[in-house]
Design a protein around this motif. Structure first.
Motif, PDB file in Angstrom:
ATOM      1  N   ILE A 296      63.686 -15.225  27.818  1.00  0.00           N
ATOM      2  CA  ILE A 296      63.978 -16.665  27.419  1.00  0.00           C
ATOM      3  C   ILE A 296      64.360 -17.408  28.322  1.00  0.00           C
ATOM      4  O   ILE A 296      63.875 -18.821  28.359  1.00  0.00           O
ATOM      5  CB  ILE A 296      65.237 -16.247  26.401  1.00  0.00           C
ATOM      6  CG1 ILE A 296      64.696 -15.505  25.153  1.00  0.00           C
ATOM      7  CG2 ILE A 296      65.851 -18.041  26.070  1.00  0.00           C
ATOM      8  CD1 ILE A 296      65.703 -15.508  24.046  1.00  0.00           C
ATOM      9  N   SER A 297      64.901 -17.013  29.529  1.00  0.00           N
ATOM     10  CA  SER A 297      64.991 -18.006  30.731  1.00  0.00           C
ATOM     11  C   SER A 297      63.783 -18.711  31.354  1.00  0.00           C
ATOM     12  O   SER A 297      63.846 -19.562  31.791  1.00  0.00           O
ATOM     13  CB  SER A 297      65.940 -17.240  31.690  1.00  0.00           C
ATOM     14  OG  SER A 297      65.214 -16.226  32.483  1.00  0.00           O
ATOM     15  N   ASP A 298      62.638 -18.345  30.936  1.00  0.00           N
ATOM     16  CA  ASP A 298      61.458 -18.650  31.475  1.00  0.00           C
ATOM     17  C   ASP A 298      60.686 -19.610  30.572  1.00  0.00           C
ATOM     18  O   ASP A 298      59.820 -20.610  30.791  1.00  0.00           O
ATOM     19  CB  ASP A 298      60.326 -17.722  31.403  1.00  0.00           C
ATOM     20  CG  ASP A 298      60.498 -16.496  32.371  1.00  0.00           C
ATOM     21  OD1 ASP A 298      60.863 -16.993  33.669  1.00  0.00           O
ATOM     22  OD2 ASP A 298      60.358 -15.379  32.249  1.00  0.00           O
ATOM     23  N   LEU A 299      61.645 -20.039  29.245  1.00  0.00           N
ATOM     24  CA  LEU A 299      61.092 -21.039  28.580  1.00  0.00           C
ATOM     25  C   LEU A 299      61.745 -22.323  28.774  1.00  0.00           C
ATOM     26  O   LEU A 299      62.769 -22.414  29.355  1.00  0.00           O
ATOM     27  CB  LEU A 299      61.467 -20.723  26.918  1.00  0.00           C
ATOM     28  CG  LEU A 299      61.087 -19.456  26.593  1.00  0.00           C
ATOM     29  CD1 LEU A 299      61.271 -19.130  25.072  1.00  0.00           C
ATOM     30  CD2 LEU A 299      59.478 -19.291  26.680  1.00  0.00           C
ATOM     31  N   ASP A 300      61.166 -23.510  28.309  1.00  0.00           N
ATOM     32  CA  ASP A 300      61.628 -24.837  28.617  1.00  0.00           C
ATOM     33  C   ASP A 300      62.720 -25.091  27.510  1.00  0.00           C
ATOM     34  O   ASP A 300      62.576 -25.202  26.715  1.00  0.00           O
ATOM     35  CB  ASP A 300      60.380 -25.797  28.571  1.00  0.00           C
ATOM     36  CG  ASP A 300      60.802 -27.106  28.721  1.00  0.00           C
ATOM     37  OD1 ASP A 300      61.782 -27.459  28.443  1.00  0.00           O
ATOM     38  OD2 ASP A 300      59.612 -27.743  29.303  1.00  0.00           O
TER      39      ASP A 300
ATOM     40  N   LEU B 288      71.795 -20.627  18.662  1.00  0.00           N
ATOM     41  CA  LEU B 288      71.243 -20.067  19.860  1.00  0.00           C
ATOM     42  C   LEU B 288      69.818 -19.945  19.862  1.00  0.00           C
ATOM     43  O   LEU B 288      69.190 -19.746  19.098  1.00  0.00           O
ATOM     44  CB  LEU B 288      72.060 -18.571  19.997  1.00  0.00           C
ATOM     45  CG  LEU B 288      73.548 -18.470  20.139  1.00  0.00           C
ATOM     46  CD1 LEU B 288      73.932 -17.164  20.336  1.00  0.00           C
ATOM     47  CD2 LEU B 288      73.862 -19.504  21.543  1.00  0.00           C
ATOM     48  N   ALA B 289      69.222 -20.089  21.127  1.00  0.00           N
ATOM     49  CA  ALA B 289      67.796 -20.125  21.444  1.00  0.00           C
ATOM     50  C   ALA B 289      67.097 -18.680  20.636  1.00  0.00           C
ATOM     51  O   ALA B 289      66.093 -18.564  20.144  1.00  0.00           O
ATOM     52  CB  ALA B 289      67.325 -20.394  22.819  1.00  0.00           C
ATOM     53  N   GLU B 290      67.909 -17.581  21.003  1.00  0.00           N
ATOM     54  CA  GLU B 290      67.581 -16.123  20.510  1.00  0.00           C
ATOM     55  C   GLU B 290      67.454 -16.126  19.003  1.00  0.00           C
ATOM     56  O   GLU B 290      66.575 -15.563  18.517  1.00  0.00           O
ATOM     57  CB  GLU B 290      68.403 -15.034  20.982  1.00  0.00           C
ATOM     58  CG  GLU B 290      68.447 -14.715  22.641  1.00  0.00           C
ATOM     59  CD  GLU B 290      69.206 -15.931  23.360  1.00  0.00           C
ATOM     60  OE1 GLU B 290      69.848 -16.885  22.680  1.00  0.00           O
ATOM     61  OE2 GLU B 290      69.579 -15.559  24.315  1.00  0.00           O
ATOM     62  N   GLN B 291      68.529 -16.889  18.317  1.00  0.00           N
ATOM     63  CA  GLN B 291      68.423 -16.882  16.785  1.00  0.00           C
ATOM     64  C   GLN B 291      67.234 -17.653  16.351  1.00  0.00           C
ATOM     65  O   GLN B 291      66.528 -17.310  15.307  1.00  0.00           O
ATOM     66  CB  GLN B 291      69.680 -17.386  16.444  1.00  0.00           C
ATOM     67  CG  GLN B 291      70.920 -16.569  16.607  1.00  0.00           C
ATOM     68  CD  GLN B 291      72.351 -17.117  16.116  1.00  0.00           C
ATOM     69  OE1 GLN B 291      72.877 -18.055  16.809  1.00  0.00           O
ATOM     70  NE2 GLN B 291      73.024 -16.864  15.222  1.00  0.00           N
ATOM     71  N   LEU B 292      67.126 -18.936  16.992  1.00  0.00           N
ATOM     72  CA  LEU B 292      65.944 -19.749  16.616  1.00  0.00           C
ATOM     73  C   LEU B 292      64.731 -19.003  16.517  1.00  0.00           C
ATOM     74  O   LEU B 292      63.964 -19.051  15.746  1.00  0.00           O
ATOM     75  CB  LEU B 292      65.952 -20.819  17.557  1.00  0.00           C
ATOM     76  CG  LEU B 292      64.725 -21.996  17.234  1.00  0.00           C
ATOM     77  CD1 LEU B 292      64.849 -22.648  16.024  1.00  0.00           C
ATOM     78  CD2 LEU B 292      64.779 -22.887  18.275  1.00  0.00           C
ATOM     79  N   LEU B 293      64.262 -18.447  17.764  1.00  0.00           N
ATOM     80  CA  LEU B 293      63.110 -17.892  18.030  1.00  0.00           C
ATOM     81  C   LEU B 293      62.774 -16.519  17.098  1.00  0.00           C
ATOM     82  O   LEU B 293      61.816 -16.138  16.680  1.00  0.00           O
ATOM     83  CB  LEU B 293      62.932 -17.269  19.367  1.00  0.00           C
ATOM     84  CG  LEU B 293      63.008 -18.410  20.437  1.00  0.00           C
ATOM     85  CD1 LEU B 293      63.070 -18.018  21.965  1.00  0.00           C
ATOM     86  CD2 LEU B 293      61.728 -19.202  20.242  1.00  0.00           C
ATOM     87  N   SER B 294      64.066 -15.906  16.936  1.00  0.00           N
ATOM     88  CA  SER B 294      63.844 -14.756  16.110  1.00  0.00           C
ATOM     89  C   SER B 294      63.554 -15.195  14.462  1.00  0.00           C
ATOM     90  O   SER B 294      62.668 -14.398  13.879  1.00  0.00           O
ATOM     91  CB  SER B 294      65.333 -13.805  15.939  1.00  0.00           C
ATOM     92  OG  SER B 294      65.536 -13.279  17.327  1.00  0.00           O
TER      93      SER B 294
END
Length: 486
Positions: free
Chosen positions: A165-169, A186-192
């Motif tokens: 995830i750290s590789d994302l903009d 959180l980014a993880e929640q959004l992407l999931s």
């Protein structure tokens, strides 16, 4: 004449004497019904085709099918159901003939229709594809690509085990949160929640779609996620000492940035021409192409290309007389060159959804109709879609530079002004259309002006008489064209 009512190309003479090809195969009724499973799978996974029973595929002897009995004939008819999984769509047809012995007999035709959203395998799990006059068994990468093309499997949903995830903009992720009305998630929640971050064997991984959309450095992971822009001086590409390439630039960004960057760059390369104003009869400056038309061509190439094709990229080529946009992959699923204006299907539905959320695309294919209408409103040739290699989709927009540059003279302005007020509304429409074309037929004018051929012919006679228009060729030639005489 004895011929198929389902596919009239298949006449008796054709089925006996033509070589087997992409659309049909000959089979003796002596073989086992299970022996045709490979052919059924191959046709269903390609563009469809017909298996003709009752003609020897070795000697082309007209054997007929009656001698094998009703039970075996019925087994041939049921073979797609009994020997394939899932059952492809098909239709049987009988043709009455006289066999090689001079006796009344029949042929059985099994018309196998293309499977648009499923891969058809044989009962033992093998998958075949018809290529020319042969069938080819697909395995590994070839099978996966077929599954992509049928929508049975999506490359965008496969997991990438090398990206974090750290590789994302972060800025793109932040924009997406705000678009969805969840700035604090959180980014993880959004992407999931959007299907971009999935668990496998107790670990979570990003999907290909997530990386293609949001990566900070997409080239690191997908070097084919780029648009190559090439500009030539002239109307063709020269080689060697005739090399005429004047610009060659790669545009490399994640999908959510590449469209706008490409539009900005290409807009700076396009030129302005003159075109006749239908209201005043004067020449005005217009864009080389309708802005929406070429920009939407870029959007569609990015949204619907086949990202699984390694080493392939979107190519935009600019010539003096046309702009070509070529995208990797065939047209997706049920979309064809003929129905592209009316048929909707997305090869990359998750990515297309995000592009829509960001306002980069609207509804799938909504813009294709407008590409056609905008080109028509600019009095330019209709856009041309094709699949030149069977592996890419090409859009060609033509600008008619020859006709336009011919109007860019003071003499033309003065000559048109001399006659303009003497023309009626239909004549002005005709002259306006000719102002952006090198030549045009009376039939084409009739369609574009929405007048009968009789009316168009009368108006052309008037324009010829006063010297505004000229004929290109003999007046009795059915392909006669007309152009402005300025």
């Amino acid at each position: 004449m004895i011929k198929s009512s389902i596919n009239p190309v298949l006449t008796l003479d054709y089925m006996i004497h033509e070589d087997e090809n992409k659309i049909f195969d000959r089979k003796s009724a002596q073989l086992k019904p299970s022996d045709i499973a490979d052919e059924i799978s191959a046709y269903a996974n390609a563009d469809g085709g017909t298996i003709v029973f009752g003609i020897s595929d070795k000697t082309r002897r007209l054997e007929g099918i009656n001698a094998v009995g009703a039970e075996k004939i019925n087994n041939f008819i049921n073979a797609p159901m009994d020997c394939c999984n899932p059952t492809p769509e098909y239709q049987e047809e009988f043709l009455d003939i006289e066999n090689a012995e001079g006796q009344p007999d029949r042929l059985l035709l099994l018309h196998i229709y293309p499977s648009v959203d499923r891969v058809i395998s044989t009962a033992n799990g093998s998958v075949f594809l018809r290529i020319g006059d042969r069938k080819r068994e697909l395995k590994g990468d070839d099978l996966r690509k077929l599954e992509y093309s049928k929508g049975a499997r999506h490359y965008e949903d496969e997991l990438n085990h090398d990206v974090k995830i750290s590789d994302l903009d972060e800025e793109l992720i932040k924009q997406y949160k705000e678009i969805l009305g969840s700035p604090d998630i959180l980014a993880e929640q959004l992407l999931s929640s959007r299907g971009f971050y999935k668990e496998q064997n107790g670990k979570k991984y990003l999907t290909n779609a997530a990386v293609l959309l949001f990566a900070k450095n997409v080239y690191q992971f997908y070097p084919n996620c780029r648009i190559r822009f090439i500009r030539y001086d002239g109307t063709s590409a020269g080689v060697g000492t005739q090399m005429n390439m004047i610009k060659d630039t790669n545009i490399e960004y994640p999908i959510l940035k590449i469209v706008e960057e490409a539009k900005r760059f290409i807009a700076a390369q396009l030129r302005e021409f003159t075109s006749l104003d239908s209201e005043t009869g004067n020449f005005k400056t217009v864009e080389e192409y309708p802005p929406f038309a070429w920009a939407e061509g870029i959007v569609n190439a990015v949204a619907h290309r086949e990202y699984a094709m390694e080493g392939k990229y979107i190519k935009v080529t600019m010539y003096d007389d046309r702009l070509e946009i070529e995208s990797p992959g065939k047209l997706p699923n049920i979309v064809t060159v003929d129905n592209i204006r009316t048929t909707n299907f997305s090869r990359n539905p998750r990515m297309a959804r995000v592009l829509a959320d960001f306002g980069i695309v609207k509804e799938l294919n909504e813009g294709v109709k407008r590409i056609y209408s905008d080109m028509e409103n600019y009095f330019l040739e209709a856009p041309e879609y094709s699949e030149p290699s069977g592996q890419t989709v090409k859009l060609v927009l033509r600008n008619n530079i020859i006709a336009r540059t011919a109007r860019q003279t003071e003499t033309a302005e003065k000559k048109m002004a001399e006659y303009w007020n003497k023309l009626d509304a239909v004549e002005k429409d005709i002259v306006t259309i000719m102002g952006s074309r090198s030549c045009i037929t009376a039939t084409e004018l009739s369609v574009m002006v929405s007048k009968t051929r009789r009316t168009i012919n009368k108006k052309l006679s008037n324009l010829l008489e006063i010297g505004v228009v000229k004929m290109n060729g003999n007046k009795h030639d059915p392909a006669l064209t007309y152009s402005l005489n300025i």
